[in-house]
Design a protein around this motif. Structure first.
Motif, PDB file in Angstrom:
ATOM      1  N   TYR A  51     -11.970  16.563  -9.955  1.00  0.00           N
ATOM      2  CA  TYR A  51     -10.376  15.483  -9.237  1.00  0.00           C
ATOM      3  C   TYR A  51      -8.997  16.377  -9.509  1.00  0.00           C
ATOM      4  O   TYR A  51      -8.875  15.732 -10.295  1.00  0.00           O
ATOM      5  CB  TYR A  51     -11.387  14.722  -9.049  1.00  0.00           C
ATOM      6  CG  TYR A  51     -12.348  14.030  -8.234  1.00  0.00           C
ATOM      7  CD1 TYR A  51     -12.806  15.301  -7.789  1.00  0.00           C
ATOM      8  CD2 TYR A  51     -12.246  13.144  -8.215  1.00  0.00           C
ATOM      9  CE1 TYR A  51     -14.203  14.808  -7.183  1.00  0.00           C
ATOM     10  CE2 TYR A  51     -14.045  12.239  -7.022  1.00  0.00           C
ATOM     11  CZ  TYR A  51     -14.550  13.717  -6.724  1.00  0.00           C
ATOM     12  OH  TYR A  51     -15.934  13.179  -5.967  1.00  0.00           O
ATOM     13  N   THR A  52      -8.086  16.554  -8.352  1.00  0.00           N
ATOM     14  CA  THR A  52      -6.944  16.102  -8.632  1.00  0.00           C
ATOM     15  C   THR A  52      -5.870  14.805  -8.576  1.00  0.00           C
ATOM     16  O   THR A  52      -6.526  14.368  -6.562  1.00  0.00           O
ATOM     17  CB  THR A  52      -6.083  17.115  -8.245  1.00  0.00           C
ATOM     18  OG1 THR A  52      -6.704  18.458  -8.379  1.00  0.00           O
ATOM     19  CG2 THR A  52      -4.570  17.201  -8.809  1.00  0.00           C
ATOM     20  N   THR A  53      -5.634  14.385  -8.873  1.00  0.00           N
ATOM     21  CA  THR A  53      -5.208  12.803  -8.728  1.00  0.00           C
ATOM     22  C   THR A  53      -3.732  12.698  -8.216  1.00  0.00           C
ATOM     23  O   THR A  53      -3.211  13.907  -8.462  1.00  0.00           O
ATOM     24  CB  THR A  53      -5.450  11.439  -9.203  1.00  0.00           C
ATOM     25  OG1 THR A  53      -4.168  12.193 -10.340  1.00  0.00           O
ATOM     26  CG2 THR A  53      -6.639  11.237  -9.866  1.00  0.00           C
ATOM     27  N   SER A  54      -3.368  11.756  -6.773  1.00  0.00           N
ATOM     28  CA  SER A  54      -2.025  11.344  -6.666  1.00  0.00           C
ATOM     29  C   SER A  54      -1.389  11.103  -8.230  1.00  0.00           C
ATOM     30  O   SER A  54      -2.155   9.951  -8.664  1.00  0.00           O
ATOM     31  CB  SER A  54      -1.736  10.742  -5.703  1.00  0.00           C
ATOM     32  OG  SER A  54      -2.416  11.164  -3.971  1.00  0.00           O
ATOM     33  N   PRO A  55      -0.043  11.017  -7.796  1.00  0.00           N
ATOM     34  CA  PRO A  55       0.913  10.354  -9.579  1.00  0.00           C
ATOM     35  C   PRO A  55       0.522   8.780  -8.758  1.00  0.00           C
ATOM     36  O   PRO A  55       0.530   8.166  -8.036  1.00  0.00           O
ATOM     37  CB  PRO A  55       2.113  10.515  -8.612  1.00  0.00           C
ATOM     38  CG  PRO A  55       1.931  11.755  -7.263  1.00  0.00           C
ATOM     39  CD  PRO A  55       0.910  11.693  -6.955  1.00  0.00           C
ATOM     40  N   GLY A  56       0.148   8.293 -10.217  1.00  0.00           N
ATOM     41  CA  GLY A  56       0.327   6.788 -10.746  1.00  0.00           C
ATOM     42  C   GLY A  56      -0.895   6.924 -10.305  1.00  0.00           C
ATOM     43  O   GLY A  56      -1.753   4.909 -10.510  1.00  0.00           O
ATOM     44  N   LYS A  57      -2.128   7.354  -9.632  1.00  0.00           N
ATOM     45  CA  LYS A  57      -3.621   6.975  -9.184  1.00  0.00           C
ATOM     46  C   LYS A  57      -4.899   7.290 -10.022  1.00  0.00           C
ATOM     47  O   LYS A  57      -5.697   6.290  -9.815  1.00  0.00           O
ATOM     48  CB  LYS A  57      -3.679   7.833  -7.833  1.00  0.00           C
ATOM     49  CG  LYS A  57      -2.840   7.259  -6.912  1.00  0.00           C
ATOM     50  CD  LYS A  57      -3.176   5.787  -6.132  1.00  0.00           C
ATOM     51  CE  LYS A  57      -2.254   5.773  -5.333  1.00  0.00           C
ATOM     52  NZ  LYS A  57      -1.931   4.124  -4.476  1.00  0.00           N
ATOM     53  N   MET A  58      -4.412   7.546 -11.556  1.00  0.00           N
ATOM     54  CA  MET A  58      -5.782   8.506 -12.439  1.00  0.00           C
ATOM     55  C   MET A  58      -6.243   6.701 -12.825  1.00  0.00           C
ATOM     56  O   MET A  58      -7.629   6.093 -13.419  1.00  0.00           O
ATOM     57  CB  MET A  58      -4.663   8.943 -13.809  1.00  0.00           C
ATOM     58  CG  MET A  58      -6.758   8.950 -13.941  1.00  0.00           C
ATOM     59  SD  MET A  58      -7.096  10.391 -13.501  1.00  0.00           S
ATOM     60  CE  MET A  58      -6.200  11.863 -13.590  1.00  0.00           C
ATOM     61  N   ASP A 129     -11.807   0.516  -0.554  1.00  0.00           N
ATOM     62  CA  ASP A 129     -11.079  -0.391  -0.958  1.00  0.00           C
ATOM     63  C   ASP A 129      -9.843   0.015  -2.205  1.00  0.00           C
ATOM     64  O   ASP A 129      -9.016  -0.614  -2.174  1.00  0.00           O
ATOM     65  CB  ASP A 129     -11.979  -1.653  -1.750  1.00  0.00           C
ATOM     66  CG  ASP A 129     -12.398  -2.943  -1.154  1.00  0.00           C
ATOM     67  OD1 ASP A 129     -12.055  -3.004   0.228  1.00  0.00           O
ATOM     68  OD2 ASP A 129     -13.682  -3.305  -1.289  1.00  0.00           O
ATOM     69  N   SER A 130     -10.340   1.471  -2.697  1.00  0.00           N
ATOM     70  CA  SER A 130      -9.957   1.902  -3.414  1.00  0.00           C
ATOM     71  C   SER A 130      -8.880   2.829  -3.028  1.00  0.00           C
ATOM     72  O   SER A 130      -7.582   2.893  -3.758  1.00  0.00           O
ATOM     73  CB  SER A 130     -10.305   2.836  -4.340  1.00  0.00           C
ATOM     74  OG  SER A 130     -11.473   3.630  -3.558  1.00  0.00           O
ATOM     75  N   GLU A 131      -8.732   2.803  -1.699  1.00  0.00           N
ATOM     76  CA  GLU A 131      -8.007   4.032  -1.280  1.00  0.00           C
ATOM     77  C   GLU A 131      -6.745   3.200  -0.002  1.00  0.00           C
ATOM     78  O   GLU A 131      -5.823   3.529   0.351  1.00  0.00           O
ATOM     79  CB  GLU A 131      -8.849   4.842  -0.384  1.00  0.00           C
ATOM     80  CG  GLU A 131      -9.921   5.458  -1.120  1.00  0.00           C
ATOM     81  CD  GLU A 131      -8.856   7.230  -1.283  1.00  0.00           C
ATOM     82  OE1 GLU A 131      -8.055   7.447  -0.200  1.00  0.00           O
ATOM     83  OE2 GLU A 131      -9.419   7.521  -2.479  1.00  0.00           O
ATOM     84  N   ALA A 132      -6.958   1.784  -0.030  1.00  0.00           N
ATOM     85  CA  ALA A 132      -6.318   0.557   0.620  1.00  0.00           C
ATOM     86  C   ALA A 132      -4.736   1.061   0.039  1.00  0.00           C
ATOM     87  O   ALA A 132      -3.932   0.664   1.700  1.00  0.00           O
ATOM     88  CB  ALA A 132      -6.338  -0.523   0.951  1.00  0.00           C
ATOM     89  N   ASN A 133      -4.333   1.459  -0.527  1.00  0.00           N
ATOM     90  CA  ASN A 133      -3.209   1.647  -0.619  1.00  0.00           C
ATOM     91  C   ASN A 133      -2.201   2.977  -1.570  1.00  0.00           C
ATOM     92  O   ASN A 133      -1.762   3.747  -2.134  1.00  0.00           O
ATOM     93  CB  ASN A 133      -2.547   0.634  -2.307  1.00  0.00           C
ATOM     94  CG  ASN A 133      -2.766  -0.942  -1.950  1.00  0.00           C
ATOM     95  OD1 ASN A 133      -2.273  -1.324  -1.197  1.00  0.00           O
ATOM     96  ND2 ASN A 133      -3.131  -1.286  -3.204  1.00  0.00           N
ATOM     97  N   GLY A 134      -3.474   4.056  -0.566  1.00  0.00           N
ATOM     98  CA  GLY A 134      -2.570   5.278  -0.394  1.00  0.00           C
ATOM     99  C   GLY A 134      -4.625   5.670  -1.287  1.00  0.00           C
ATOM    100  O   GLY A 134      -5.155   5.470  -1.780  1.00  0.00           O
ATOM    101  N   ALA A 135      -4.218   7.369  -0.366  1.00  0.00           N
ATOM    102  CA  ALA A 135      -5.008   8.323  -0.822  1.00  0.00           C
ATOM    103  C   ALA A 135      -5.525   8.253  -2.920  1.00  0.00           C
ATOM    104  O   ALA A 135      -4.430   8.812  -3.259  1.00  0.00           O
ATOM    105  CB  ALA A 135      -5.370   9.211  -0.029  1.00  0.00           C
ATOM    106  N   LEU A 136      -6.004   8.677  -3.224  1.00  0.00           N
ATOM    107  CA  LEU A 136      -6.070   8.754  -4.852  1.00  0.00           C
ATOM    108  C   LEU A 136      -6.168   9.977  -5.337  1.00  0.00           C
ATOM    109  O   LEU A 136      -5.488  10.121  -6.140  1.00  0.00           O
ATOM    110  CB  LEU A 136      -7.713   8.060  -5.201  1.00  0.00           C
ATOM    111  CG  LEU A 136      -7.683   6.665  -5.086  1.00  0.00           C
ATOM    112  CD1 LEU A 136      -9.485   6.512  -6.218  1.00  0.00           C
ATOM    113  CD2 LEU A 136      -6.632   6.087  -5.726  1.00  0.00           C
ATOM    114  N   LEU A 137      -6.506  11.533  -3.847  1.00  0.00           N
ATOM    115  CA  LEU A 137      -6.411  11.830  -4.163  1.00  0.00           C
ATOM    116  C   LEU A 137      -5.810  13.092  -3.155  1.00  0.00           C
ATOM    117  O   LEU A 137      -5.312  12.777  -2.613  1.00  0.00           O
ATOM    118  CB  LEU A 137      -8.438  12.815  -4.409  1.00  0.00           C
ATOM    119  CG  LEU A 137      -9.124  12.190  -5.290  1.00  0.00           C
ATOM    120  CD1 LEU A 137     -10.528  13.263  -4.416  1.00  0.00           C
ATOM    121  CD2 LEU A 137      -8.821  12.667  -6.265  1.00  0.00           C
TER     122      LEU A 137
END
Length: 276
Positions: A51-58, A129-137
């Motif tokens: 999985y490659t995370t979005s900046p600050g989402k790890m 819930d985890s994606e509410a503030n933006g995609a994690l990946l």
């Protein structure tokens, strides 16, 4: 006095055994470790997912795995084996990939388990819930399917006393050289690795039908730490037996492709990884 105490002591022992069994069963149902002597899971198919995370989402991705995903995986018959952060680069720059290894009985069981997992209401809520503030990946996960080679050590999910340093290595053989490469590992390399303090974890062959995976050998090593890893490979490279074996195996042409013949990814287990 001893006659009256014996039945009482037997009752205490029986109660302890029953309590232990109930505790282990309860831990298993919750996805927690219960017994150090539990039977190894039946794994015929492995999957390595990246999985490659979005900046600050790890941190958010870690929390989702720690608090929800791993338990749901187990609920649906999957075997979570190991979860890793990719080690920082030599210049200290952080890597935004999470690599994890799953086990299944076979491909049919894997596909059915993921179908049920994807439809689980608890997963749907945790995901939303985890994606509410933006995609994690930043993109869809990468994955490869693997089966254990005939010389691979058996799956061992027991962790070391202190978390280890791992390395996932992928070799690309030249056309017609893959079996020679496997023979070298089977007959020599694993023994020499172990001699220099490397822990042979798993050795795999990719399953058929995966693009650009036909000539690959994939394996996982463990070391006490990064310094031990560096020292072990230095000693391995200088080992007279290895030098002789390497020369002999390459006498009729190099076994490994010149470009990207060896790709190594250094890994640090997460706090929630079953294998550390």
């Amino acid at each position: 006095m001893s006659i009256t105490r014996r039945p009482f002591l037997k009752s205490i022992a029986a109660a302890a055994v029953l309590a232990g069994s109930l505790f282990a069963a309860s831990c298993e149902s919750l996805g927690m470790p219960g017994s150090a002597t539990a039977a190894a899971p039946e794994v015929g198919l492995y999957e390595v997912r990246t999985y490659t995370t979005s900046p600050g989402k790890m941190d958010a991705l870690d929390a989702r795995f720690r608090d929800h995903t791993i338990g749901l995986f187990r609920r649906h018959g999957m075997t979570p084996i190991a979860f890793f952060h990719v080690a920082p680069a030599a210049d200290g720059k952080a890597d935004n990939r999470l690599v994890y290894i799953m086990g299944y009985k076979d491909r049919a069981a894997r596909d059915q388990a993921w179908k049920e997992f994807s439809a689980d209401p608890e997963w749907t809520k945790a995901y939303q819930d985890s994606e509410a503030n933006g995609a994690l990946l930043t993109k869809a996960p990468d994955n490869i399917f693997l089966t254990a080679s005939d010389y691979s050590p058996k799956l061992d999910t027991h962790s070391a006393a202190a978390p280890r340093f791992f390395e996932l290595r992928t070799y690309t053989a030249n056309p017609g050289k893959l079996e020679d490469l496997h023979s070298r590992f089977r007959d020599h390399t694993l023994t020499i690795f172990a001699r220099h303090g490397m822990t042979n974890m798993l050795y795999w062959r990719p399953t058929g039908g995966q693009p650009q995976m036909e000539n690959k050998l994939v394996y996982l090593l463990a070391f006490p730490n990064l310094d031990a890893r560096t020292e072990a490979f230095q000693k391995f490279s200088a080992d007279p037996e290895w030098q002789k074996v390497s020369q002999a195996s390459n006498a009729n042409g190099p076994l490994l492709a010149q470009k990207d013949g060896v790709v190594a990814v250094q890994l640090i287990p997460t706090d929630y990884s079953p294998l550390k």
